[in-house]
Design an enzyme around this catalytic site. Sequence first.
Site, PDB file in Angstrom:
ATOM      1  N   PRO A  84     -51.475  51.893 -39.042  1.00  0.00           N
ATOM      2  CG  PRO A  84     -53.037  52.859 -39.867  1.00  0.00           C
ATOM      3  CD  PRO A  84     -52.744  52.275 -38.719  1.00  0.00           C
ATOM      4  CG  ASN A  85     -49.413  53.744 -44.130  1.00  0.00           C
ATOM      5  OD1 ASN A  85     -49.588  52.923 -45.101  1.00  0.00           O
ATOM      6  ND2 ASN A  85     -50.533  54.380 -44.105  1.00  0.00           N
TER       7      ASN A  85
ATOM      8  NE  ARG B 240     -44.437  56.663 -46.640  1.00  0.00           N
ATOM      9  CZ  ARG B 240     -45.408  57.330 -45.919  1.00  0.00           C
ATOM     10  NH1 ARG B 240     -45.003  58.587 -45.962  1.00  0.00           N
ATOM     11  NH2 ARG B 240     -46.480  56.996 -45.420  1.00  0.00           N
TER      12      ARG B 240
ATOM     13  CE1 TYR C 228     -44.169  59.688 -39.053  1.00  0.00           C
ATOM     14  CE2 TYR C 228     -44.053  60.217 -41.347  1.00  0.00           C
ATOM     15  CZ  TYR C 228     -44.880  60.244 -40.052  1.00  0.00           C
ATOM     16  OH  TYR C 228     -45.744  60.902 -40.350  1.00  0.00           O
TER      17      TYR C 228
ATOM     18  CG  ASN D  90     -47.399  55.301 -33.752  1.00  0.00           C
ATOM     19  OD1 ASN D  90     -48.298  55.842 -33.920  1.00  0.00           O
ATOM     20  ND2 ASN D  90     -46.228  55.463 -33.982  1.00  0.00           N
TER      21      ASN D  90
ATOM     22  CB  ALA E 218     -53.824  57.324 -40.285  1.00  0.00           C
TER      23      ALA E 218
ATOM     24  CD  GLU F 135     -52.397  59.410 -28.672  1.00  0.00           C
ATOM     25  OE1 GLU F 135     -53.358  59.830 -27.474  1.00  0.00           O
ATOM     26  OE2 GLU F 135     -52.477  60.056 -29.496  1.00  0.00           O
TER      27      GLU F 135
ATOM     28  CG  HIS G 187     -48.485  60.092 -31.899  1.00  0.00           C
ATOM     29  ND1 HIS G 187     -49.200  59.326 -32.911  1.00  0.00           N
ATOM     30  CD2 HIS G 187     -49.225  60.528 -30.805  1.00  0.00           C
ATOM     31  CE1 HIS G 187     -50.371  59.302 -32.618  1.00  0.00           C
ATOM     32  NE2 HIS G 187     -50.508  59.734 -31.336  1.00  0.00           N
TER      33      HIS G 187
ATOM     34  NE  ARG H 234     -46.750  65.716 -39.271  1.00  0.00           N
ATOM     35  CZ  ARG H 234     -46.839  64.432 -39.697  1.00  0.00           C
ATOM     36  NH1 ARG H 234     -46.862  63.491 -38.910  1.00  0.00           N
ATOM     37  NH2 ARG H 234     -46.912  64.274 -40.986  1.00  0.00           N
TER      38      ARG H 234
END
Length: 149
Positions: free
Chosen positions: A11-12, A19, A24, A73, A76, A97, A99, A106
């Site tokens: 998602p996103n 942004r 990112y 990826n 969330a 996996e 990211h 974080r």
Amino acid sequence: MSTPIYILNGPNLNRLGTREPEIYGRTTLAEVEATCREAASGQLVVFRQSNREYEIIEWVHEAIDEGCGIIINPAAFTFTSMAIMDALKMFSRPIIELHISNIHKREAIYHRSYVSPVATAVIAGLGTNGYPVAVRAMLGMIGTSPPGP
Ligand code: CA2
């Protein structure tokens, strides 16, 4: 190898490059896809993004039948989805996996991944460069390029 590597995005990530560039970067998902296809150097790639958990699960099922590896990826869903974890458990070939950010650097809510225990390898914190790095690593894992530094 005639079966594709599945590169799945959660998602996103369709908004990548628009942004939080400090975390990112400014690269769009379409540009990321192009770098993956280039890194794959002829190996078939299925590159997809969804904001819907069920769709990602369906694509993992598709990869179980038709894929030679999965780079995911989960965004969330990494921290929430036992359903994606269960689907990935059924995949018997390599899973990376991925990211963009270093999730371990974080806040604590980003530290517990449901996907890591079922992944063959984890890449985090290389920015969007992590995608072509993951593709090259996957080529080595599935045996279409020699393992190397
Ligand atoms: O670093 C990653 O790749 C993440 O999987 C991205 C997720 C975040 O929840 C994970 O902790 C780490 C968030 C993706 C948000 O999508 C964006 C959309 C537009 C611009 C930047 C990110």
